[in-house]
Design a protein around this motif. Structure first.
Motif, PDB file in Angstrom:
ATOM      1  N   HIS A  17      42.672  48.045  53.546  1.00 18.97           N
ATOM      2  CA  HIS A  17      43.228  49.237  52.913  1.00 18.97           C
ATOM      3  C   HIS A  17      44.105  48.836  51.719  1.00 18.97           C
ATOM      4  O   HIS A  17      44.782  47.798  51.747  1.00 18.97           O
ATOM      5  CB  HIS A  17      44.059  50.042  53.919  1.00 18.97           C
ATOM      6  N   THR A  18      44.121  49.678  50.710  1.00 16.36           N
ATOM      7  CA  THR A  18      44.899  49.407  49.507  1.00 16.36           C
ATOM      8  C   THR A  18      46.262  50.076  49.618  1.00 16.36           C
ATOM      9  O   THR A  18      46.344  51.299  49.858  1.00 16.36           O
ATOM     10  CB  THR A  18      44.184  49.944  48.255  1.00 16.36           C
ATOM     11  N   PRO A  19      47.352  49.311  49.498  1.00 15.03           N
ATOM     12  CA  PRO A  19      48.690  49.915  49.585  1.00 15.03           C
ATOM     13  C   PRO A  19      48.872  51.032  48.572  1.00 15.03           C
ATOM     14  O   PRO A  19      48.360  50.964  47.451  1.00 15.03           O
ATOM     15  CB  PRO A  19      49.620  48.735  49.289  1.00 15.03           C
ATOM     16  N   GLU A  50      38.817  55.688  56.292  1.00 13.59           N
ATOM     17  CA  GLU A  50      39.812  55.901  55.238  1.00 13.59           C
ATOM     18  C   GLU A  50      39.799  54.783  54.190  1.00 13.59           C
ATOM     19  O   GLU A  50      40.578  54.812  53.237  1.00 13.59           O
ATOM     20  CB  GLU A  50      41.220  55.966  55.850  1.00 13.59           C
ATOM     21  N   LEU A  51      38.927  53.780  54.399  1.00 11.28           N
ATOM     22  CA  LEU A  51      38.892  52.671  53.440  1.00 11.28           C
ATOM     23  C   LEU A  51      38.411  53.156  52.072  1.00 11.28           C
ATOM     24  O   LEU A  51      37.472  53.967  51.988  1.00 11.28           O
ATOM     25  CB  LEU A  51      37.950  51.570  53.937  1.00 11.28           C
ATOM     26  N   PRO A  52      39.035  52.667  51.005  1.00  9.52           N
ATOM     27  CA  PRO A  52      38.548  53.024  49.673  1.00  9.52           C
ATOM     28  C   PRO A  52      37.177  52.389  49.454  1.00  9.52           C
ATOM     29  O   PRO A  52      36.863  51.345  50.045  1.00  9.52           O
ATOM     30  CB  PRO A  52      39.594  52.403  48.722  1.00  9.52           C
ATOM     31  N   PRO A  53      36.340  52.997  48.621  1.00 14.63           N
ATOM     32  CA  PRO A  53      35.022  52.395  48.368  1.00 14.63           C
ATOM     33  C   PRO A  53      35.187  51.026  47.706  1.00 14.63           C
ATOM     34  O   PRO A  53      36.126  50.800  46.933  1.00 14.63           O
ATOM     35  CB  PRO A  53      34.360  53.396  47.422  1.00 14.63           C
ATOM     36  N   LYS A  54      34.310  50.110  48.038  1.00 18.97           N
ATOM     37  CA  LYS A  54      34.368  48.793  47.424  1.00 18.97           C
ATOM     38  C   LYS A  54      34.061  48.909  45.933  1.00 18.97           C
ATOM     39  O   LYS A  54      33.160  49.654  45.533  1.00 18.97           O
ATOM     40  CB  LYS A  54      33.361  47.856  48.081  1.00 18.97           C
TER      41      LYS A  54
END
Length: 468
Positions: A17-19, A50-54
């Motif tokens: 996950h991206t802060p 909820e992970l952002p797309p790569k």
């Protein structure tokens, strides 16, 4: 049995996950699942939604997938060596993901590590602006003013009294006026809105820098009229725009094109950053044209001459045709109406060296040149190699021998031997290859009376940023 130690941002980051501002909500949800008895693996799986797309990754082109045109015929061993180095760097450069075509001109020569666009190189990229391909000397360009029957010596004397070469800008009290509207436009652009850039725009107006930049006075073979020609780029403001552009391009490279060389990073043209950078380039172009105009007009007023016509062209810039961006690193646009203020007759200016005529040409928009012609004579070896080849001949002796009958002046007072005619490719060879490859038609030649260059800058005045 679950480990009820609360999950933290470090756990989410480790899961990919991206802060950001969404982290508190994500942590609350993850810890609720933990408290409900879910395993860490189940929680990680649940949170994966909820992970952002790569980030999209742009791979390099396969070797030789994108060819480039060669408009250069070697005439001696030095040229053979030079051409092979240019080929090597172009082969690597053409693997850049955005690139769709390339070409080299008769004046091509290497300009950095392998994979760097050479001087005399053109690279076409789709929907991408590559700051490293126009380099720090953005909009390096030439302007010509027809001064009629003005005395060439009087023009050169007047120009010497008003122009300024060397590092830095003009001191307080000797600065040229900069358009307030243009400065306001700088402030409205995110790439140009900085105190240092605005200050440089004010201090560097009316200056020409160093290196191969010059002020040249000569006579038209076609009309016998006196011509004033200046050569320089965007100075400090352009260098600062280049730095800002490279920073944005590098962020994009690290995220989307890690295999691309740093010097070939790009800004996608259809993004907010791309649109702002394109606009910044146009503003720097306006500043550079104003800089040329200021020196020409000050010279005209000082000598009391009249000016019948004036035109200019850049040869170190980015040009757009549809969604393809043509990066000319020392290459002259050779199609009519390449810019809204291009000469209506389609003429452009190609200098060779201080002892040779400046060529006035009409470009042929040759496909094998990607629509460009050369920008000058180029070099077959480095400045230091040229000094080595001079041997025991002093710079003053070489100047006297190579520029007999000409009025050549150096602003700093000391001859810069690396700018002597012998440091460049033979002018006749470059001129012949313009014809051989049908890149342009020569309409006139401006024979030299004399010129002004920066000269050898004392070491204590150099700023360690390279020569422009």
């Amino acid at each position: 049995m679950n480990d009820l130690t609360p999950l933290t941002g470090h756990d989410l980051t480790a899961w990919g996950h991206t802060p950001g501002p969404q982290f508190p909500v994500l942590l609350e949800r993850a810890n609720a699942l933990l408290a409900a008895g879910n395993s860490l693996e189940d929680i990680r799986t649940a949170m994966a939604t909820e992970l952002p797309p790569k980030p999209v990754q742009y791979p390099l082109h396969d070797e030789n997938a994108v060819p480039f045109y060669e408009n250069l015929t070697p005439t001696d061993a030095d040229e053979e060596t030079n051409l092979e180095k240019v080929r090597e760097t172009m082969r690597t450069l053409m693997r850049t993901p955005t690139v769709v075509g390339g070409a080299i001109m008769p004046d091509a020569c290497p300009a950095g590590p392998v994979g760097t666009i050479p001087v005399g190189g053109i690279v076409a990229a789709r929907n991408a602006i590559h700051p490293g391909m126009h380099s720090a000397d953005i909009c390096c360009s030439l302007m010509l003013s027809d001064l009629g029957d003005a005395d060439p010596k009087a023009v050169l004397d007047a120009a010497a009294s008003v122009t300024h070469f060397g590092p830095g800008g003009r001191p307080q009290g000797k600065r040229f006026t900069v358009s307030l509207d243009l400065l306001d436009a700088f402030r409205a652009n995110p790439f140009l809105d900085s105190v240092k850039t605005i200050r440089a725009a004010q201090e560097h107006m009316g200056t020409q820098g160093d290196g191969n930049h010059f002020l040249y006075v000569g006579t038209s073979r076609a009309t016998g009229r006196t011509m004033l020609i200046t050569h320089h780029g965007s100075r400090g403001p352009g260098a600062k725009l280049y730095k800002a552009g490279m920073e944005v391009a590098e962020r994009h490279r690290r995220k989307h094109a890690k295999d691309t060389l740093k010097q070939n990073a790009w800004i996608p043209a259809d993004t907010d950053d791309g649109e702002a950078y394109w606009e910044a380039l146009q503003l720097i172009r306006k500043w550079t044209k104003m800089n040329h105009n200021s020196i020409h007009q000050a010279t005209v007023e000082s000598v009391g001459a009249s000016m019948s016509e004036r035109f200019w062209n850049e040869h170190n810039f980015v040009f757009r045709r549809g969604d393809v961006f043509y990066h000319g690193k020392g290459a002259t646009p050779a199609w009519k109406d390449f810019a809204h203020d291009a000469d209506p007759a389609g003429r452009t200016i190609i200098p060779l060296n201080m002892a040779e005529p400046v060529l006035i040409v009409k470009g042929n928009d040759a496909e094998h040149g990607l629509g460009f012609s050369p920008h000058g004579a180029g070099r077959n070896w480095s400045r230091s190699e040229h000094m080595r080849r001079l041997g025991s001949t002093t710079p003053n002796e070489a100047l006297a021998e190579e520029t007999k009958g000409l009025d050549v002046r150096f602003f700093a007072g000391k001859v810069d031997a690396s700018e002597l005619p012998s440091s460049y490719k033979p002018a006749a060879v470059v001129q012949a290859q313009i014809k051989e490859f049908d890149l342009a038609e020569i309409e006139d030649m401006i024979d030299p009376y004399g010129c002004i260059m920066a000269g050898e800058i004392p070491r204590f005045q150099r700023r360690g940023k390279g020569r422009r």
